[in-house]
Design a protein around this motif. Structure first.
Motif, PDB file in Angstrom:
ATOM      1  N   ASP A  24      18.339   5.599  39.312  1.00 22.12           N
ATOM      2  CA  ASP A  24      17.681   5.346  38.025  1.00 22.12           C
ATOM      3  C   ASP A  24      16.397   4.541  38.213  1.00 22.12           C
ATOM      4  OD1 ASP A  24      19.597   6.643  36.313  1.00 22.12           O
ATOM      5  OD2 ASP A  24      20.956   4.981  36.719  1.00 22.12           O
ATOM      6  N   GLU A  25      16.435   3.581  39.141  1.00 20.64           N
ATOM      7  CA  GLU A  25      15.242   2.785  39.419  1.00 20.64           C
ATOM      8  C   GLU A  25      14.164   3.633  40.089  1.00 20.64           C
ATOM      9  OE1 GLU A  25      14.022  -1.568  41.190  1.00 20.64           O
ATOM     10  OE2 GLU A  25      15.911  -0.686  41.830  1.00 20.64           O
ATOM     11  N   VAL A  26      14.576   4.485  41.025  1.00 17.28           N
ATOM     12  CA  VAL A  26      13.621   5.376  41.684  1.00 17.28           C
ATOM     13  C   VAL A  26      12.958   6.286  40.653  1.00 17.28           C
ATOM     14  CG1 VAL A  26      13.348   7.285  43.318  1.00 17.28           C
ATOM     15  CG2 VAL A  26      14.790   5.330  43.911  1.00 17.28           C
ATOM     16  N   ALA A  27      13.749   6.857  39.763  1.00 15.26           N
ATOM     17  CA  ALA A  27      13.196   7.750  38.742  1.00 15.26           C
ATOM     18  C   ALA A  27      12.190   7.012  37.861  1.00 15.26           C
ATOM     19  CB  ALA A  27      14.326   8.341  37.904  1.00 15.26           C
ATOM     20  N   ARG A  28      12.556   5.818  37.420  1.00 14.26           N
ATOM     21  CA  ARG A  28      11.655   5.034  36.556  1.00 14.26           C
ATOM     22  C   ARG A  28      10.341   4.736  37.270  1.00 14.26           C
ATOM     23  NH1 ARG A  28      10.482   0.051  36.572  1.00 14.26           N
ATOM     24  NH2 ARG A  28      12.229  -0.635  37.855  1.00 14.26           N
ATOM     25  N   ILE A  29      10.431   4.282  38.510  1.00 15.98           N
ATOM     26  CA  ILE A  29       9.236   3.917  39.270  1.00 15.98           C
ATOM     27  C   ILE A  29       8.402   5.154  39.588  1.00 15.98           C
ATOM     28  CG2 ILE A  29       8.438   3.009  41.495  1.00 15.98           C
ATOM     29  CD1 ILE A  29      10.927   1.095  41.334  1.00 15.98           C
ATOM     30  N   ALA A  30       9.047   6.223  40.033  1.00 13.84           N
ATOM     31  CA  ALA A  30       8.326   7.439  40.417  1.00 13.84           C
ATOM     32  C   ALA A  30       7.610   8.070  39.235  1.00 13.84           C
ATOM     33  CB  ALA A  30       9.297   8.444  41.040  1.00 13.84           C
ATOM     34  N   VAL A  31       8.325   8.254  38.141  1.00 14.43           N
ATOM     35  CA  VAL A  31       7.712   8.874  36.960  1.00 14.43           C
ATOM     36  C   VAL A  31       6.606   7.978  36.410  1.00 14.43           C
ATOM     37  CG1 VAL A  31       8.141   9.631  34.587  1.00 14.43           C
ATOM     38  CG2 VAL A  31       9.719  10.299  36.420  1.00 14.43           C
ATOM     39  N   GLY A  32       6.823   6.675  36.416  1.00 11.29           N
ATOM     40  CA  GLY A  32       5.791   5.749  35.958  1.00 11.29           C
ATOM     41  C   GLY A  32       4.540   5.801  36.815  1.00 11.29           C
ATOM     42  N   GLN A  44      13.463  -4.489  51.684  1.00 12.05           N
ATOM     43  CA  GLN A  44      12.192  -4.013  51.132  1.00 12.05           C
ATOM     44  C   GLN A  44      12.449  -3.514  49.708  1.00 12.05           C
ATOM     45  OE1 GLN A  44      11.330  -1.053  54.122  1.00 12.05           O
ATOM     46  NE2 GLN A  44      10.150  -2.478  55.349  1.00 12.05           N
ATOM     47  N   THR A  45      12.458  -4.428  48.751  1.00 14.99           N
ATOM     48  CA  THR A  45      12.845  -4.100  47.381  1.00 14.99           C
ATOM     49  C   THR A  45      11.703  -4.221  46.372  1.00 14.99           C
ATOM     50  OG1 THR A  45      13.600  -6.370  47.075  1.00 14.99           O
ATOM     51  CG2 THR A  45      15.254  -4.743  47.778  1.00 14.99           C
ATOM     52  N   ASP A  46      10.489  -4.327  46.846  1.00 15.87           N
ATOM     53  CA  ASP A  46       9.336  -4.452  45.955  1.00 15.87           C
ATOM     54  C   ASP A  46       9.057  -3.096  45.305  1.00 15.87           C
ATOM     55  OD1 ASP A  46       6.916  -4.809  44.673  1.00 15.87           O
ATOM     56  OD2 ASP A  46       5.877  -5.590  46.438  1.00 15.87           O
ATOM     57  N   PRO A  47       9.186  -2.987  43.977  1.00 10.63           N
ATOM     58  CA  PRO A  47       8.934  -1.718  43.300  1.00 10.63           C
ATOM     59  C   PRO A  47       7.505  -1.194  43.511  1.00 10.63           C
ATOM     60  CG  PRO A  47       9.859  -3.332  41.775  1.00 10.63           C
ATOM     61  CD  PRO A  47       9.603  -4.034  43.062  1.00 10.63           C
ATOM     62  N   ASP A  48       6.560  -2.119  43.736  1.00  9.06           N
ATOM     63  CA  ASP A  48       5.177  -1.681  43.959  1.00  9.06           C
ATOM     64  C   ASP A  48       5.041  -0.898  45.262  1.00  9.06           C
ATOM     65  OD1 ASP A  48       4.338  -2.797  41.581  1.00  9.06           O
ATOM     66  OD2 ASP A  48       3.649  -4.658  42.514  1.00  9.06           O
ATOM     67  N   LEU A  49       5.843  -1.246  46.274  1.00  8.07           N
ATOM     68  CA  LEU A  49       5.823  -0.478  47.528  1.00  8.07           C
ATOM     69  C   LEU A  49       6.323   0.942  47.292  1.00  8.07           C
ATOM     70  CD1 LEU A  49       7.107  -2.863  50.355  1.00  8.07           C
ATOM     71  CD2 LEU A  49       4.882  -1.742  50.199  1.00  8.07           C
ATOM     72  N   LEU A  50       7.380   1.066  46.493  1.00  8.15           N
ATOM     73  CA  LEU A  50       7.900   2.400  46.189  1.00  8.15           C
ATOM     74  C   LEU A  50       6.891   3.190  45.365  1.00  8.15           C
ATOM     75  CD1 LEU A  50      10.195   4.411  46.427  1.00  8.15           C
ATOM     76  CD2 LEU A  50      11.256   3.333  44.429  1.00  8.15           C
ATOM     77  N   ALA A  51       6.299   2.567  44.373  1.00  8.73           N
ATOM     78  CA  ALA A  51       5.278   3.244  43.556  1.00  8.73           C
ATOM     79  C   ALA A  51       4.106   3.696  44.423  1.00  8.73           C
ATOM     80  CB  ALA A  51       4.796   2.315  42.445  1.00  8.73           C
ATOM     81  N   SER A  52       3.749   2.876  45.402  1.00  8.88           N
ATOM     82  CA  SER A  52       2.648   3.207  46.303  1.00  8.88           C
ATOM     83  C   SER A  52       2.900   4.504  47.066  1.00  8.88           C
ATOM     84  CB  SER A  52       2.410   2.054  47.268  1.00  8.88           C
ATOM     85  OG  SER A  52       1.379   2.379  48.177  1.00  8.88           O
ATOM     86  N   CYS A  53       4.153   4.779  47.398  1.00  4.79           N
ATOM     87  CA  CYS A  53       4.470   6.041  48.082  1.00  4.79           C
ATOM     88  C   CYS A  53       3.998   7.227  47.248  1.00  4.79           C
ATOM     89  CB  CYS A  53       5.975   6.173  48.301  1.00  4.79           C
ATOM     90  SG  CYS A  53       6.659   5.014  49.458  1.00  4.79           S
ATOM     91  N   PRO A  75      10.025  15.008  46.760  1.00  5.15           N
ATOM     92  CA  PRO A  75      11.455  14.723  46.668  1.00  5.15           C
ATOM     93  C   PRO A  75      11.635  13.469  45.824  1.00  5.15           C
ATOM     94  CG  PRO A  75      10.608  13.911  48.738  1.00  5.15           C
ATOM     95  CD  PRO A  75       9.456  14.607  48.039  1.00  5.15           C
ATOM     96  N   GLY A  76      12.809  13.276  45.287  1.00  4.63           N
ATOM     97  CA  GLY A  76      13.082  12.075  44.493  1.00  4.63           C
ATOM     98  C   GLY A  76      13.432  10.887  45.371  1.00  4.63           C
ATOM     99  N   ARG A  77      13.023  10.894  46.598  1.00  3.68           N
ATOM    100  CA  ARG A  77      13.338   9.886  47.608  1.00  3.68           C
ATOM    101  C   ARG A  77      14.818   9.985  47.940  1.00  3.68           C
ATOM    102  NH1 ARG A  77       9.613   9.021  50.366  1.00  3.68           N
ATOM    103  NH2 ARG A  77      10.585   7.216  51.236  1.00  3.68           N
ATOM    104  N   GLU A  78      15.173   9.630  49.101  1.00  4.25           N
ATOM    105  CA  GLU A  78      16.559   9.695  49.529  1.00  4.25           C
ATOM    106  C   GLU A  78      17.223   8.352  49.267  1.00  4.25           C
ATOM    107  OE1 GLU A  78      17.403  12.055  53.158  1.00  4.25           O
ATOM    108  OE2 GLU A  78      15.281  11.668  53.477  1.00  4.25           O
ATOM    109  N   ARG A  79      17.842   8.253  48.122  1.00  7.07           N
ATOM    110  CA  ARG A  79      18.414   6.967  47.744  1.00  7.07           C
ATOM    111  C   ARG A  79      19.520   6.536  48.694  1.00  7.07           C
ATOM    112  NH1 ARG A  79      20.476  10.728  44.489  1.00  7.07           N
ATOM    113  NH2 ARG A  79      22.700  10.682  44.060  1.00  7.07           N
TER     114      ARG A  79
END
Length: 189
Positions: free
Chosen positions: A130-138, A90-99, A118-122
């Motif tokens: 770094d990808e989580v931070a970019r997606i979350a902040v965006g 499950q690597t779709d960045p849109d799914l993570l952004a949706s959270c 939380p910054g998600r549990e990587r």
């Protein structure tokens, strides 16, 4: 909307709502999920079991969000979301952004203008910090922009369903280690 990143323990935050990096069962687990369940007490598990029995018999879908009471936590609400698991493909960045976006909409619906995420549990979900931070902040920044541009039911194509009814004033990413804090701080500039 203000967006911040700090190092800390999300279960100690004295805010309107915290976000739980839950599993789809909503029945607790390890990491942030387990810590929130332990700190909130058995009432949280009972409410989650009732949600599973009634509204979510198949569990909470990836990218979705649902609120519960905070019980013994300082936070009035816990907003549960299920992140995509990169280790399971499950690597779709849109799914993570949706959270992040789904949690913000739920926060507005329950009237929680100050919330901590939380910054998600990587480690558990297999995402690079770094990808989580970019997606979350965006995702949070884009939500804030849409929220600020909305005036009334619909302006510039932004519907109340997309940004909620109550303005979110503060989003704080509460991170458990220096590496995550560095990544989120860098994204926040």
């Amino acid at each position: 909307m203000r967006i911040e990143a700090v190092r800390g323990d999300i279960t100690h935050e004295d805010v309107d709502a915290i976000v739980n990096a839950a599993n789809s069962s909503l029945l607790g687990g390890g990491g942030v999920d387990g810590a929130i369940h332990r700190a909130a007490g058995p009432e949280l598990l009972a409410e989650c079991m009732e949600l599973r029995r009634t509204e979510l018999p198949d569990g909470l879908p990836v990218g979705g969000a649902v609120p519960t009471a905070g019980y013994r936590l300082r936070a009035r609400w816990v907003i549960h979301t299920v992140g995509p698991n990169a280790r399971r493909g499950q690597t779709d960045p849109d799914l993570l952004a949706s959270c992040f976006t789904s949690c913000l909409v739920v926060a507005t619906e329950v009237g929680a203008p100050h919330r901590r995420l939380p910054g998600r549990e990587r480690r558990a979900y297999g995402w690079d910090v770094d990808e989580v931070a970019r997606i979350a902040v965006g995702a949070v920044g884009a939500f804030g922009s849409r929220q600020e541009n909305r005036d009334g039911v619909e302006v510039c194509g932004t519907d109340v369903r997309e940004v909620g009814t109550t303005a979110v004033e503060l989003v704080r990413f509460v991170l458990h280690d220096d590496r995550a804090l560095e990544a989120f701080s860098r994204e926040l500039g």
